[in-house]
Motif scaffolding. Structure first.
Motif, PDB file in Angstrom:
ATOM      1  N   LYS A 431       0.828  -1.212   0.000  1.00 25.39           N
ATOM      2  CA  LYS A 431       0.000   0.000   0.000  1.00 25.39           C
ATOM      3  C   LYS A 431       0.859   1.257   0.000  1.00 25.39           C
ATOM      4  O   LYS A 431       0.527   2.246  -0.646  1.00 25.39           O
ATOM      5  CB  LYS A 431      -0.956  -0.035   1.199  1.00 25.39           C
ATOM      6  CG  LYS A 431      -2.081  -1.013   0.934  1.00 25.39           C
ATOM      7  CD  LYS A 431      -2.709  -1.571   2.164  1.00 25.39           C
ATOM      8  CE  LYS A 431      -3.773  -2.588   1.748  1.00 25.39           C
ATOM      9  NZ  LYS A 431      -4.330  -3.303   2.887  1.00 25.39           N
ATOM     10  N   TRP A 437      -3.994   1.595  -7.035  1.00 24.23           N
ATOM     11  CA  TRP A 437      -4.486   0.394  -6.338  1.00 24.23           C
ATOM     12  C   TRP A 437      -5.641  -0.190  -7.152  1.00 24.23           C
ATOM     13  O   TRP A 437      -6.716   0.382  -7.215  1.00 24.23           O
ATOM     14  CB  TRP A 437      -4.927   0.762  -4.924  1.00 24.23           C
ATOM     15  CG  TRP A 437      -5.139  -0.453  -4.072  1.00 24.23           C
ATOM     16  CD1 TRP A 437      -6.322  -1.041  -3.772  1.00 24.23           C
ATOM     17  CD2 TRP A 437      -4.117  -1.242  -3.445  1.00 24.23           C
ATOM     18  NE1 TRP A 437      -6.121  -2.150  -2.987  1.00 24.23           N
ATOM     19  CE2 TRP A 437      -4.768  -2.293  -2.766  1.00 24.23           C
ATOM     20  CE3 TRP A 437      -2.722  -1.162  -3.383  1.00 24.23           C
ATOM     21  CZ2 TRP A 437      -4.072  -3.267  -2.025  1.00 24.23           C
ATOM     22  CZ3 TRP A 437      -2.030  -2.125  -2.650  1.00 24.23           C
ATOM     23  CH2 TRP A 437      -2.704  -3.150  -1.989  1.00 24.23           C
ATOM     24  N   ALA A 455      -4.606   1.947   1.165  1.00 25.31           N
ATOM     25  CA  ALA A 455      -3.753   2.385   0.052  1.00 25.31           C
ATOM     26  C   ALA A 455      -3.884   3.896  -0.126  1.00 25.31           C
ATOM     27  O   ALA A 455      -2.881   4.614  -0.268  1.00 25.31           O
ATOM     28  CB  ALA A 455      -4.149   1.646  -1.233  1.00 25.31           C
TER      29      ALA A 455
END
Length: 554
Positions: A431, A437, A455
């Motif tokens: 993350k 993401w 994230a």
């Protein structure tokens, strides 16, 4: 019975007046720290954040779980690079033996259950208790009940849920502790209602105490068993079958654990706004269920966020923010190099797909048009790096096949990596090191999903189908904070949904995301800071645990 825990297990703080009502949170898994490997995926990550935020907000809550001797499993690569599962005994010197021992009936035999205690000071959680059947008094079969999280044998898994439900309720008796609220995180602990019935002889009293969180619209997540099998396994704590039917309202032979949880609670919740709607619709034709509200999942920022990145963000120091993000990418790429022998570049857009491997989450969706995928990864004008990670259920051979295929595909692509060991530590590194993401479940199938929250707290932009929590995030303050795909008709055949989502994914990636990252870096970092600003406080678990008291425990 007492409303106070024995002194040595009490909370190390005076309760905030808003949270004085006593509650016990039952969960099959808790992801609290990398050192304590008793979790598989999102349900555990969520429960771990809950325990941390409840501590931070000084709530009168305790947690009850199971001490899985071999954890979920340790993921590794075999000689041919395919995925392997190891089941290794774990030892935890930081857990205290309470010397509390009692028996529950499983399959009409007495099984000894022992309780261990996790001191709040160890990891900054509320007081927690973990149950184990791995004691000398039990035979091997009984001992093995708490060996592996989510045992693949149906009878063994039912026995595990009985340790949590019946065992957890008996532990509270052994502690002479009578809480106001029994909070079941999923239906795993629903057997506790039969212990409570034996104790109070009143369905109304059970409902007064019980609240229930349902986490999934997935069939596999809403377990059903033959009621006669459950009776043979002593699931109903000695209550005769006609009385069990009267208590639960189940008059056929299919015992639906979620349905019983909804019938014997005074409040229940779905875990996002959309999931609340889906759940109300899903259960509306079943008589006798409690109201279902929604409390959107969240994660504990204090645990997940990189403090230096967060400080740069708070100070509005753009240069420090960019430099720290680049440093975090470099740290992640050391893991990539160590595991795969590939050297990634911190100046290149880095995409991460990392969560529990399950078919509906479509881990390999971006690779399904293989020519387009290879062309994307071969583009030197707007280069891209992609990392995959996640642990399939060790008996889900389809998911393992997908994982292995991605590994084999990556062998000849220098900017594609597949990592093993996706637990708390690697999850945090991913993350912190991601720019983008990627999250692409089939819409309506993901109740909430939470990985993108942490994230975003670490300066990654969410790139997602319009499902779960993201639906609420993308509409915050009407300013763009993520890239969200248009919804395709979920009544279409799944292969058609997949094809359309894939096409939309490439359109957005090639025509919006890559040009923004490389062509307008100032606007990219504006988007990053907008995302970081809007993710908190709503998606910090402090808000979530506050809502549980306000909306569910009332």
């Amino acid at each position: 019975m007492s409303k106070l825990l024995p002194e040595k297990y009490r909370h190390p703080y005076v309760f905030d007046k808003k949270y004085e009502k006593s509650a016990v949170y039952f969960s099959m898994e808790f992801a609290i720290d990398q050192a304590l490997k008793i979790y598989s995926g999102g349900l555990g990550f969520l429960a771990g954040s809950h325990m941390r935020s409840a501590y931070d907000l000084k709530q009168n809550l305790i947690g009850i779980g199971i001490l899985w001797k071999k954890g979920y499993y340790d993921q590794y690569r075999k000689e041919d690079l395919s995925m392997g599962s190891l089941f290794i005994d774990k030892n935890y010197s930081f857990l205290e033996d309470t010397n509390i021992k009692f028996t529950i009936k499983i399959n009409n035999h007495d099984v000894w259950v022992k309780a261990y205690y996790l001191d709040p000071k160890t990891f900054g959680t509320v007081p927690m208790f973990f149950l184990s059947t791995d004691v000398p008094e039990n035979d091997y079969l009984a001992r093995s009940t708490t060996f592996k999280l989510y045992d693949s044998d149906p009878s063994a898994k039912i026995a595990q849920t009985m340790v949590l439900g019946l065992g957890g309720a008996k532990l509270l008796d052994a502690l002479d502790y009578d809480p106001d609220i029994y909070h079941l995180n999923e239906a795993h602990a629903v057997s506790c209602v039969f212990h409570l019935y034996n104790k109070y002889k009143s369905v109304e009293k059970i409902k007064e105490k019980m609240v229930f969180t349902t986490h999934t619209p997935e069939e596999a997540g809403n377990e059903k068993h033959d009621i006669n099998l459950l009776e043979r396994l002593s699931f109903f704590d000695g209550i005769p079958m006609d009385k069990v039917r009267e208590i639960t309202g189940i008059y056929d032979n299919t015992f639906n654990h979620t349905l019983v949880g909804l019938r014997l609670s005074h409040n229940a919740n779905g875990v996002s706004k959309l999931h609340g709607e889906v759940s109300r619709d899903m259960w509306k034709d079943f008589p006798g269920i409690c109201p279902i509200t929604n409390i959107t999942n969240a994660q504990n920022k204090k645990y997940w966020v990189d403090p230096w990145l967060d400080e740069a963000f708070k100070n509005k120091d753009r240069e420090a923010l960019i430099n720290r993000k680049k440093r975090l990418k470099t740290k992640l790429f050391e893991v990539v190099a160590d595991q795969t022998g590939k050297i990634f570049d911190p100046n290149i857009l880095t995409v991460v797909w990392a969560r529990r491997f399950a078919e509906y989450k479509r881990p390999d969706l971006i690779t399904r048009d293989i020519e387009r995928f290879k062309k994307l990864l071969a583009n030197s004008e707007q280069p891209i790096q992609i990392i995959f990670a996640g642990k399939p259920y060790p008996m889900d051979y389809n998911a393992i096949h997908i994982f292995d295929n991605l590994t084999y595909m990556s062998a000849n692509i220098k900017n594609m990596a597949v990592l093993v060991g996706h637990e708390l530590k690697l999850s945090r590194q991913l993350k912190k090191g991601a720019d983008l993401w990627l999250n692409n479940p089939r819409v309506t199938r993901e109740a909430s999903g939470t990985s993108g929250m942490t994230a975003a707290m670490n300066g990654a932009i969410n790139f997602s189908t319009n499902d779960g929590w993201v639906r609420e995030f993308k509409d915050m303050n009407k300013t763009q904070n993520s890239f969200v795909l248009p919804i395709v008709d979920h009544n279409l055949p799944t292969y058609e949904q997949d094809r359309m989502d894939l096409e939309n994914m490439y359109e957005m990636l090639e025509n919006e995301i890559l040009p923004l990252y490389y062509g307008a870096p100032k606007k990219w970092w504006d988007l990053v800071t907008t995302s970081m600003k809007q993710i908190v406080p709503f998606f910090d678990s402090d808000r979530m645990v506050d809502e549980y008291y306000k909306k569910l425990y009332k």
